[in-house]
Design a protein around this motif. Structure first.
Motif, short mmCIF file in Angstrom:
data_model
loop_
_atom_site.label_atom_id
_atom_site.label_comp_id
_atom_site.label_asym_id
_atom_site.label_seq_id
_atom_site.Cartn_x
_atom_site.Cartn_y
_atom_site.Cartn_z
N THR A 35 -4.60 -53.20 44.27
CA THR A 35 -4.13 -54.40 44.97
C THR A 35 -4.26 -54.22 46.47
O THR A 35 -4.45 -53.10 46.98
N ALA A 36 -4.16 -55.33 47.19
CA ALA A 36 -4.26 -55.27 48.65
C ALA A 36 -3.14 -54.42 49.24
O ALA A 36 -3.35 -53.66 50.19
N GLU A 37 -1.95 -54.49 48.67
CA GLU A 37 -0.84 -53.70 49.18
C GLU A 37 -1.05 -52.22 48.92
O GLU A 37 -0.76 -51.37 49.78
N GLU A 38 -1.57 -51.89 47.75
CA GLU A 38 -1.88 -50.49 47.46
C GLU A 38 -2.96 -49.95 48.39
O GLU A 38 -2.92 -48.79 48.79
N ALA A 39 -3.91 -50.80 48.73
CA ALA A 39 -4.97 -50.39 49.65
C ALA A 39 -4.39 -50.06 51.02
O ALA A 39 -4.77 -49.07 51.64
N LYS A 40 -3.47 -50.90 51.50
CA LYS A 40 -2.85 -50.65 52.79
C LYS A 40 -2.04 -49.35 52.77
O LYS A 40 -2.07 -48.57 53.71
N GLU A 41 -1.32 -49.13 51.68
CA GLU A 41 -0.54 -47.90 51.56
C GLU A 41 -1.44 -46.66 51.57
O GLU A 41 -1.10 -45.63 52.17
N ALA A 42 -2.60 -46.77 50.90
CA ALA A 42 -3.54 -45.65 50.88
C ALA A 42 -4.11 -45.39 52.28
O ALA A 42 -4.30 -44.24 52.68
N GLU A 43 -4.38 -46.47 53.02
CA GLU A 43 -4.85 -46.32 54.41
C GLU A 43 -3.81 -45.60 55.25
O GLU A 43 -4.14 -44.69 56.03
N GLU A 44 -2.56 -46.01 55.10
CA GLU A 44 -1.48 -45.41 55.89
C GLU A 44 -1.28 -43.95 55.51
O GLU A 44 -1.04 -43.10 56.38
N GLU A 45 -1.38 -43.65 54.23
CA GLU A 45 -1.20 -42.27 53.77
C GLU A 45 -2.30 -41.37 54.33
O GLU A 45 -2.05 -40.25 54.78
N MET A 46 -3.55 -41.88 54.34
CA MET A 46 -4.65 -41.09 54.86
C MET A 46 -4.49 -40.81 56.35
O MET A 46 -4.63 -39.66 56.80
N LEU A 47 -4.16 -41.85 57.13
CA LEU A 47 -4.01 -41.67 58.57
C LEU A 47 -2.83 -40.76 58.89
O LEU A 47 -2.93 -39.89 59.78
N THR A 48 -1.73 -40.92 58.17
CA THR A 48 -0.58 -40.04 58.38
C THR A 48 -0.95 -38.59 58.11
O THR A 48 -0.59 -37.68 58.87
N ILE A 74 -2.99 -37.24 61.07
CA ILE A 74 -2.18 -37.00 62.27
C ILE A 74 -1.33 -35.75 62.12
O ILE A 74 -1.24 -34.92 63.03
N LEU A 75 -0.71 -35.58 60.96
CA LEU A 75 0.15 -34.43 60.73
C LEU A 75 -0.66 -33.13 60.68
O LEU A 75 -0.15 -32.07 61.06
N ASN A 76 -1.90 -33.22 60.22
CA ASN A 76 -2.76 -32.03 60.18
C ASN A 76 -3.37 -31.72 61.54
O ASN A 76 -3.97 -30.65 61.70
N LEU A 77 -3.22 -32.64 62.49
CA LEU A 77 -3.83 -32.47 63.81
C LEU A 77 -2.80 -32.38 64.92
O LEU A 77 -3.10 -32.61 66.09
N LEU A 78 -1.58 -32.00 64.58
CA LEU A 78 -0.53 -31.87 65.59
C LEU A 78 -0.85 -30.77 66.60
O LEU A 78 -0.40 -30.82 67.75
N HIS A 79 -1.61 -29.77 66.18
CA HIS A 79 -1.93 -28.65 67.06
C HIS A 79 -3.07 -28.95 68.02
O HIS A 79 -3.32 -28.19 68.96
N VAL A 80 -3.77 -30.08 67.81
CA VAL A 80 -4.94 -30.42 68.61
C VAL A 80 -4.48 -30.89 70.00
O VAL A 80 -3.54 -31.66 70.13
N LYS A 81 -5.20 -30.43 71.02
CA LYS A 81 -4.82 -30.79 72.39
C LYS A 81 -5.06 -32.27 72.65
O LYS A 81 -4.23 -32.95 73.27
#
Length: 352
Positions: free
Chosen positions: A281-294, A297-304
């Motif tokens: 569904t469109a809502e599931e797609a948005k949630e998957a987008e948000e999960e990927m970006l999150t 970001i969390l894996n790149l906290l050490h990046v300058k």
């Protein structure tokens, strides 16, 4: 496309002034002209320039746009004639954008062979076959030529019969290549000084394992394939020694996971997640987008420096509305002034 204007002959007094310039300077000027066809046309400007184009170190052949739906025989004749007339001197750059059919493949093979025989350093091939799903079959000598320092292969079949040997290659870009994990390792092991690797809408692999100590810059630019996407479409990137990572363009994936990127200094996220899973569904797609970006970001906290493009910013805005706090290393740049964004939103599109 605007027609080329006829070149005006230089007045005698100016011609005499040009004739006093050394050959090396005139050849350098000609080598910087965007296309070899235009460089040759300068021979009509002055007797001094008539044969200088045969000394240029850059050759650029661009198939005419007005015949984009077919292979232009005049273009092939022009390239054949040019390579016959040019002196067999060392080449810095050989760039070819061409359409072709199987009857014309032999011409392109001969052109590539000519470039390699002139020890070309920068080989750029963008080849579009007119038959459906055609990839240009490269000769095997391409995969063992030590003259390359920069290599761009677009529309080419990546088909080495044995070990790749690119001893001096520093930059490699592959567009729409069908690559598996073993082939990627073959590239890395055969390119001991490779610094920049760009995979542009390549496919066929599930794990991108960059084990080479020399690779500093990785660009993951899109991932496409011809079948329906599902939850099994997950790509893993393991690159513990790279310093720069860019993820951009359209990702036809369920997930893209970062494993070990512990040495990163800078990263750029400018992608759009696309997939064709009919059960989502469109809502599931948005949630998957948000999960990927999150996850990124969390894996790149050490990046300058973590740079975000406008497509990812839209997803980030939804995350912020749900209470997500962006880390201090995350910035969105203005494409004109490179100023940082504020809470009012981005002012432009990030450029890499």
């Amino acid at each position: 496309m605007a027609q080329s204007q006829p070149l005006k002959r230089i007045p005698f007094e100016d011609e005499d002034r040009i004739s006093k310039l050394p050959d090396c300077l005139l050849v350098e000027i000609l080598s910087r002209i965007p296309s070899t066809k235009d460089a040759i046309r300068t021979g009509t400007l002055s007797k001094r320039w008539k044969h200088l184009w045969t000394l240029v170190s850059n050759l650029v052949f661009l198939h005419p746009y007005e015949t984009h739906c077919r292979a232009n025989p005049d273009f092939f004749s022009f390239v054949d004639q040019t390579l016959t007339q040019r002196r067999p001197l060392k080449l810095h750059k050989f760039k070819l954008h061409s359409r072709y059919n199987h009857h014309l493949e032999s011409h392109i093979h001969n052109w590539i062979r000519y470039a390699v025989s002139c020890n070309v350093e920068d080989l750029h091939l963008t080849l579009c076959g007119l038959e459906r799903r055609t990839e240009f079959p490269l000769d095997q000598f391409v995969f063992i030529s030590s003259c390359f320092t920069r290599l761009t292969l677009a529309g080419c079949a990546f088909n080495p019969n044995g070990a790749i040997s690119w001893e001096n290659l520093m930059s490699l870009r592959i567009w729409c290549g069908n690559l598996d994990e073993d082939l990627i390792q073959n590239v890395l092991s055969g390119s001991p000084v490779l610094k920049t690797l760009v995979l542009d809408n390549c496919y066929g692999y599930r794990r991108l394992n960059i084990t080479s100590k020399s690779v500093e810059n990785l660009v993951f630019s899109g991932y496409m394939h011809g079948r329906i996407s599902d939850a099994s479409d997950v790509i893993e990137i393991n690159a513990p020694d790279i310093l720069s990572l860019k993820i951009e363009d359209d990702l036809m994936l369920w997930k893209l996971l970062l494993l070990d990127v512990s040495s990163l200094v800078e990263a750029g996220l400018d992608y759009t997640r696309r997939f064709r899973h009919s059960g989502t569904t469109a809502e599931e797609a948005k949630e998957a987008e948000e999960e990927m970006l999150t996850g990124f970001i969390l894996n790149l906290l050490h990046v300058k420096h973590l740079k975000i493009g406008i497509s990812c910013f839209k997803v980030l805005t939804r995350l912020k509305a749900k209470g997500f706090l962006p880390p201090s290393n995350l910035k969105i740049l203005n494409c004109a002034s490179s100023s940082l964004y504020d809470d009012n939103g981005p002012k432009g599109y990030i450029l890499y």
